[in-house]
Design an enzyme around this catalytic site. Structure first.
Site, PDB file in Angstrom:
ATOM      1  CB  THR A  16      -0.929  -0.016   1.235  1.00 46.99           C
ATOM      2  OG1 THR A  16      -1.768  -1.156   1.136  1.00 46.99           O
ATOM      3  CG2 THR A  16      -1.773   1.231   1.330  1.00 46.99           C
ATOM      4  CB  SER A  65       2.578  -7.753   1.576  1.00 47.55           C
ATOM      5  OG  SER A  65       1.401  -7.707   2.338  1.00 47.55           O
ATOM      6  CB  THR A  99      -0.002  -3.421   6.277  1.00 50.93           C
ATOM      7  OG1 THR A  99      -1.173  -3.395   5.465  1.00 50.93           O
ATOM      8  CG2 THR A  99       0.630  -2.041   6.326  1.00 50.93           C
TER       9      THR A  99
END
Ligand code: GLU
Length: 334
Positions: A16, A65, A99
């Protein structure tokens, strides 16, 4: 411009923090509709970071991720290890990361890197293009943390929301809130404000660079899966994971480390066949005590590691040993 500023390498993985959505109001669709900046582009976008450090961008990936797993952890270890060896004037590393899985990557790096320089994983809750994005301040705080001599010896660190968290303990606790990263039971190590980096505590568990795990020649980690537990859960998932080749299983049991009778039976069967089983729990905090019965049956306690962290440690540990006493020592030390 750089002058005597500390030289910090920025290893970009995406996430992000590097995401560009449709417009400033795109705060949720960007993983599907947006694009991701390479890390050098991210530094140019938020170039205030150059006020504090001399950045050395290292392109690694520009992906979400959710696409980062054991293969990428190993590659990342090698990339950082090589960069540190090639340029000893680099005094710290920042790893930009999504994250979603950052807590796994940071723990892997903390367990396996042999370098003295601080390593700070950083993400953001709002995309780089979003209104009130936290990408800029997080990047800046991560750079300052990586450049701070006090960060040495703390193990890999995770920065978000002005807070410095320890690799072993940090976990994502909220989908969208800024205070998503928390270290249940133990709390933050420090904070970064406009006047700099401030530490209040240090981790005790073993961590980089004092680690027995050497990943230089490792090309693949053993398969380890996490087995969920809920009212009435049976042996289907356990059987399937072992059939798929799992060498280890992490049991995300009822707190404080309990299972359904069907799961108990299946785990007992596979422990006898040589599968390693680590007992974690699904509560989100707290230790799994070393119950006598669990020990007798060959389970290993995950201690305070949540299931996804226990999986990282078990994968790393199984690359070195399958001896249950050695594995118990490792879970007690790291
Ligand atoms: N926060 C997400 C991550 O972990 C974003 C996922 C994406 O952009 O694909 O990278």
């Amino acid at each position: 411009m750089a002058g005597n500023k500390p030289k910090i390498a920025f290893v970009g993985t995406g996430g992000t923090i590097s995401s560009i959505g449709r417009d400033a109001l795109d705060l949720v669709d960007y993983p599907d509709s947006g694009s991701k900046l390479e890390v050098d582009q991210l530094i140019e976008k938020f170039d205030l970071v150059k006020e504090f450090v001399e950045p050395v961008p290292i392109r690694f990936k520009a992906i979400g991720s959710t696409q980062i797993g054991p293969k990428e952890w190993l590659e990342l270890n090698k990339t950082i290890t090589k960069a540190a060896a090639d340029d000893p004037s680099i005094t710290g590393f920042v790893v930009t990361h999504g994250t979603a899985s950052a807590e796994e990557t940071v723990y892997f790096l903390s367990l396996t890197l042999k370098i003295e320089q601080p390593v700070v994983v950083v993400g953001a809750q709002r995309p780089a293009s979003g209104i009130s994005t936290d990408a800029a301040i997080n990047l800046l705080n991560a750079a300052r943390t990586a450049a701070d001599p006090e960060s040495r010896g703390m193990g890999a660190l995770l920065m978000l929301n002005d807070e410095i968290q320890a690799a072993r303990d940090v976990t994502k606790t909220s989908t969208l809130r800024m205070q998503t990263f928390r270290s249940p039971d133990f709390g933050v190590l420090g904070q970064v404000d406009g006047d700099g980096v401030h530490y209040y505590r240090a981790p005790l568990r073993r961590r980089m660079p004092d680690t027995e795990f050497d990943m230089v020649d490792v090309t693949e980690l053993p398969r380890v899966d996490v087995v969920p537990c809920y009212g009435g859960s049976d042996a289907v998932a356990i059987e399937a994971y072992v059939a798929a080749g799992a060498k280890g299983l992490v049991s995300a049991g009822f707190a404080p480390g309990l299972l359904t009778p069907q799961q108990d039976e299946a785990f007992d069967k596979f422990i006898k066949q040589g599968v390693t089983v680590v007992q974690s729990n699904r509560a989100g905090s707290g230790r799994v005590p070393n119950r006598q019965k669990l020990n007798e049956r060959g389970f290993i306690s995950a201690d305070t590691l949540n299931p996804q962290k226990a999986r990282v440690l078990l994968m790393v540990a199984l690359s070195k040993t399958t001896n249950v006493n050695e594995l118990r020592r490792i879970f007690a030390e790291y």
